[in-house]
Design a protein around this motif. Structure first.
Motif, PDB file in Angstrom:
ATOM      1  N   LEU A   1       0.716  -0.975  -0.001  1.00 57.66           N
ATOM      2  CA  LEU A   1       0.144  -0.009  -0.160  1.00 57.66           C
ATOM      3  C   LEU A   1       1.019   1.322   0.028  1.00 57.66           C
ATOM      4  O   LEU A   1       0.610   2.193  -0.817  1.00 57.66           O
ATOM      5  CB  LEU A   1      -0.822   0.158   1.248  1.00 57.66           C
ATOM      6  N   GLU A   2       1.872   1.322   0.692  1.00 56.80           N
ATOM      7  CA  GLU A   2       2.872   2.408   0.900  1.00 56.80           C
ATOM      8  C   GLU A   2       3.498   2.342  -0.508  1.00 56.80           C
ATOM      9  O   GLU A   2       3.732   3.906  -0.747  1.00 56.80           O
ATOM     10  CB  GLU A   2       3.967   2.093   2.064  1.00 56.80           C
ATOM     11  N   LYS A   3       3.760   1.507  -1.405  1.00 57.76           N
ATOM     12  CA  LYS A   3       4.390   1.847  -2.625  1.00 57.76           C
ATOM     13  C   LYS A   3       3.373   2.296  -3.416  1.00 57.76           C
ATOM     14  O   LYS A   3       3.968   3.175  -4.448  1.00 57.76           O
ATOM     15  CB  LYS A   3       5.040   0.475  -2.938  1.00 57.76           C
ATOM     16  N   TRP A   4       2.327   1.755  -3.243  1.00 58.71           N
ATOM     17  CA  TRP A   4       1.556   2.451  -4.529  1.00 58.71           C
ATOM     18  C   TRP A   4       1.150   3.765  -4.336  1.00 58.71           C
ATOM     19  O   TRP A   4       0.748   4.742  -4.960  1.00 58.71           O
ATOM     20  CB  TRP A   4      -0.098   1.493  -4.403  1.00 58.71           C
TER      21      TRP A   4
ATOM     22  N   GLU B   1       2.481  -5.191 -11.124  1.00 52.84           N
ATOM     23  CA  GLU B   1       3.019  -6.693 -11.266  1.00 52.84           C
ATOM     24  C   GLU B   1       3.880  -6.786 -10.043  1.00 52.84           C
ATOM     25  O   GLU B   1       3.679  -8.000  -9.541  1.00 52.84           O
ATOM     26  CB  GLU B   1       3.861  -6.812 -12.547  1.00 52.84           C
ATOM     27  N   GLU B   2       4.603  -5.910  -9.539  1.00 54.28           N
ATOM     28  CA  GLU B   2       5.559  -6.292  -8.395  1.00 54.28           C
ATOM     29  C   GLU B   2       4.463  -6.597  -7.203  1.00 54.28           C
ATOM     30  O   GLU B   2       4.573  -7.578  -6.209  1.00 54.28           O
ATOM     31  CB  GLU B   2       6.274  -5.178  -8.223  1.00 54.28           C
ATOM     32  N   ILE B   3       3.444  -5.869  -6.911  1.00 51.17           N
ATOM     33  CA  ILE B   3       2.559  -6.057  -5.933  1.00 51.17           C
ATOM     34  C   ILE B   3       1.721  -7.411  -6.124  1.00 51.17           C
ATOM     35  O   ILE B   3       1.350  -8.038  -5.046  1.00 51.17           O
ATOM     36  CB  ILE B   3       1.418  -5.062  -5.801  1.00 51.17           C
TER      37      ILE B   3
ATOM     38  N   ASP C   1      -5.780 -10.843  -6.051  1.00 50.09           N
ATOM     39  CA  ASP C   1      -6.979 -10.172  -5.489  1.00 50.09           C
ATOM     40  C   ASP C   1      -6.875  -9.492  -4.534  1.00 50.09           C
ATOM     41  O   ASP C   1      -7.287  -8.237  -4.399  1.00 50.09           O
ATOM     42  CB  ASP C   1      -7.913 -11.337  -4.943  1.00 50.09           C
ATOM     43  N   MET C   2      -5.845  -9.601  -3.725  1.00 51.10           N
ATOM     44  CA  MET C   2      -5.225  -8.677  -2.657  1.00 51.10           C
ATOM     45  C   MET C   2      -4.722  -7.286  -3.087  1.00 51.10           C
ATOM     46  O   MET C   2      -4.760  -6.256  -2.665  1.00 51.10           O
ATOM     47  CB  MET C   2      -4.185  -9.389  -1.520  1.00 51.10           C
ATOM     48  N   ALA C   3      -3.975  -7.575  -4.376  1.00 55.72           N
ATOM     49  CA  ALA C   3      -3.258  -6.570  -4.944  1.00 55.72           C
ATOM     50  C   ALA C   3      -4.546  -5.684  -5.428  1.00 55.72           C
ATOM     51  O   ALA C   3      -4.322  -4.245  -5.628  1.00 55.72           O
ATOM     52  CB  ALA C   3      -2.523  -7.053  -6.182  1.00 55.72           C
TER      53      ALA C   3
ATOM     54  N   GLY D   1      -6.774  -8.897 -11.942  1.00 56.59           N
ATOM     55  CA  GLY D   1      -7.998 -10.020 -11.756  1.00 56.59           C
ATOM     56  C   GLY D   1      -9.147  -9.474 -12.082  1.00 56.59           C
ATOM     57  O   GLY D   1     -10.321 -10.184 -11.795  1.00 56.59           O
ATOM     58  N   PHE D   2      -9.296  -8.395 -12.766  1.00 55.35           N
ATOM     59  CA  PHE D   2     -10.612  -8.002 -13.162  1.00 55.35           C
ATOM     60  C   PHE D   2     -10.952  -8.426 -14.471  1.00 55.35           C
ATOM     61  O   PHE D   2      -9.846  -8.876 -15.609  1.00 55.35           O
ATOM     62  CB  PHE D   2     -10.649  -6.460 -13.399  1.00 55.35           C
TER      63      PHE D   2
END
Length: 456
Positions: free
Chosen positions: A175-178, A200-202, A209-211, A270-271
């Motif tokens: 979350l911090e990276k995003w 892609e990294e996350i 799904d968590m990403a 995942g959408f």
């Protein structure tokens, strides 16, 4: 003219009625459930039903046929219960327990169980590790009817999830990276490439799904930081510890040249593609709806679109730049793409439609005219925020002939329409959107016609 993909949603009044009867029965036996519903209506302009995750009932003869008759289908089987969902509706799930009384309990969603317990002045044991996909807490049990508060991130599980200690750290770091990624670069194409690489990294770190959940959590925070109506309503919902657990969908605007990359981003998360919109040649815009059903997330992706592009795969094929900018294109040219510098155009959440309008008006936030006003679907934007515009962007648009010098001077002096909060009320389990009247409201959000749409 409206062109859409085969996805077609209809009202499911019988299914909703079954859930409302269960909820009414739970309220009759458990005062805490009834009190929470009253508090939500008074303090947040919402119904408890807007936050309902699932209900639990006991098995009895004929119940499966009743569930199937109104459209519910079994989705999961566990040793002591089964889970039923409605594939054609936006409705809570039903947990059918092998050994329980007729009405066993209800579970409401909150962004943070701890904040819910704190604001309600109650204690409780939270099952599941922090930031895991599913957590729950028994908040009340009166007359053998339970009220659970749950956190749900990216899973349909009904069992609390215990993760390794490093999982919470991975969540927070992702979350911090995003949230700290470069959004407002001069080279927007490079900013988009970096965004895709980070996504892609996350995904590698926390799963697809968590990403998806983390990305939209970060996008809500960025949108809210720039939208007064969102700040006000979030504060109202935080007063009861609910957060944005009633969110319905997130809307992103995109330039034509980067639209296929925006779609690619959400596919990486995942959408899948759902229905698409085209509101006619006079409107000049279209949208692709995408959904990650496992994470229970929906996004609207808006873009300028020509009539002759209806029959192409505009979600994946590159769209050429146009000589003239439509409503979406001009907004992005002035502020940046939503996924980059601008942030979301709007967040839509479920409310009591008229009550939210009245309550926000009392706090100084006005609504635009509704663009959906049906018994099963009501929608309206708050008046838009005015955002300052970069002189560099204005100068470039004037030089390219995309706006006039007079328009450029006005944008520099007054700013340009930015973001909104969308007031939504769904009934009868209706999952779709209004495709006929949305064009008129989109035109009113064009920065060139910012009159009665501006927040005061």
């Amino acid at each position: 003219m409206i062109k859409q993909d085969p996805a077609h949603f209809v009202c499911q009044p019988e299914a909703e009625r079954m859930l409302l009867d269960i909820l009414d029965g739970a309220m009759e036996k458990n005062n805490h459930i009834r009190e929470l519903d009253a508090a939500l209506q008074h303090k947040t302009s919402c119904l408890l039903f807007d936050f309902l995750d699932h209900v639990s009932i006991g098995n009895r003869e004929g119940i499966e046929k009743e569930l199937e008759a109104v459209g519910f289908r079994q989705e999961e089987a566990r040793p002591t219960y089964r889970v039923f969902g409605h594939p054609g509706a936006k409705l809570p799930k039903i947990v059918l327990k092998d050994h329980a009384q007729t009405i066993d309990g209800v579970a409401v969603k909150a962004e943070s169980i701890a904040e819910y317990l704190m604001t309600r002045g109650v204690g409780g044991h939270i099952e599941g590790t922090p930031f895991s996909p599913y957590r729950r807490c028994l908040a009340s049990a009166d007359n053998e009817v339970s009220l659970y508060v749950v956190e749900r991130r990216s899973t349909g599980s009904m069992e609390p999830i215990e993760e390794e200690p490093l999982a919470a750290k991975k969540y927070l770091l992702a979350l911090e990276k995003w949230m700290t990624r470069p959004r407002a670069m001069d080279d927007e194409d490079e900013a988009m490439r970096l965004t895709l690489r980070l996504a892609e990294e996350i995904v590698r770190e926390v799963g697809q799904d968590m990403a998806a959940w983390i990305v939209l959590e970060g996008e809500r925070k960025f949108w809210q930081a720039k939208n007064r109506a969102g700040q006000l309503q979030k504060n109202r919902q935080d007063s009861l510890g609910m957060g944005w657990a009633n969110h319905d969908h997130h809307t992103f605007r995109s330039s034509r040249q980067r639209f296929h990359l925006l779609v690619r981003l959400f596919e990486m998360l995942g959408f899948h593609l759902r229905e698409r919109f085209y509101a006619g040649k006079d409107a000049g815009w279209g949208a692709q709806v995408v959904e990650n059903e496992r994470a229970q997330l929906v996004c609207f992706l808006d873009v300028d679109l020509d009539e002759q592009e209806l029959d192409i795969d505009f979600a994946h094929g590159g769209l050429r730049e146009r000589e003239e900018l439509g409503t979406i294109g001009l907004w992005c040219a002035l502020h940046g793409d939503s996924i980059l510098a601008a942030g979301m155009h709007h967040l839509e959440a479920q409310f009591l439609f008229e009550k939210l309008k009245d309550d926000l008006h009392g706090a100084g936030v006005a609504m635009m005219d509704p663009f959906s006003n049906f018994p099963y679907l009501k929608q309206a934007f708050t008046r838009g925020e005015m955002w300052p515009v970069s002189p560099y962007r204005v100068k470039r648009l004037v030089k390219e002939g995309k706006i006039s010098s007079e328009e450029g001077e006005r944008f520099l002096k007054m700013g340009a329409l930015g973001s909104h909060l969308e007031n939504l009320q769904r009934r009868e389990g209706y999952k779709g959107f209004n495709k006929k009247n949305v064009s008129s409201i989109i035109r009113k959000t064009d920065p060139r016609s910012q009159q009665d749409t501006v927040a005061r």
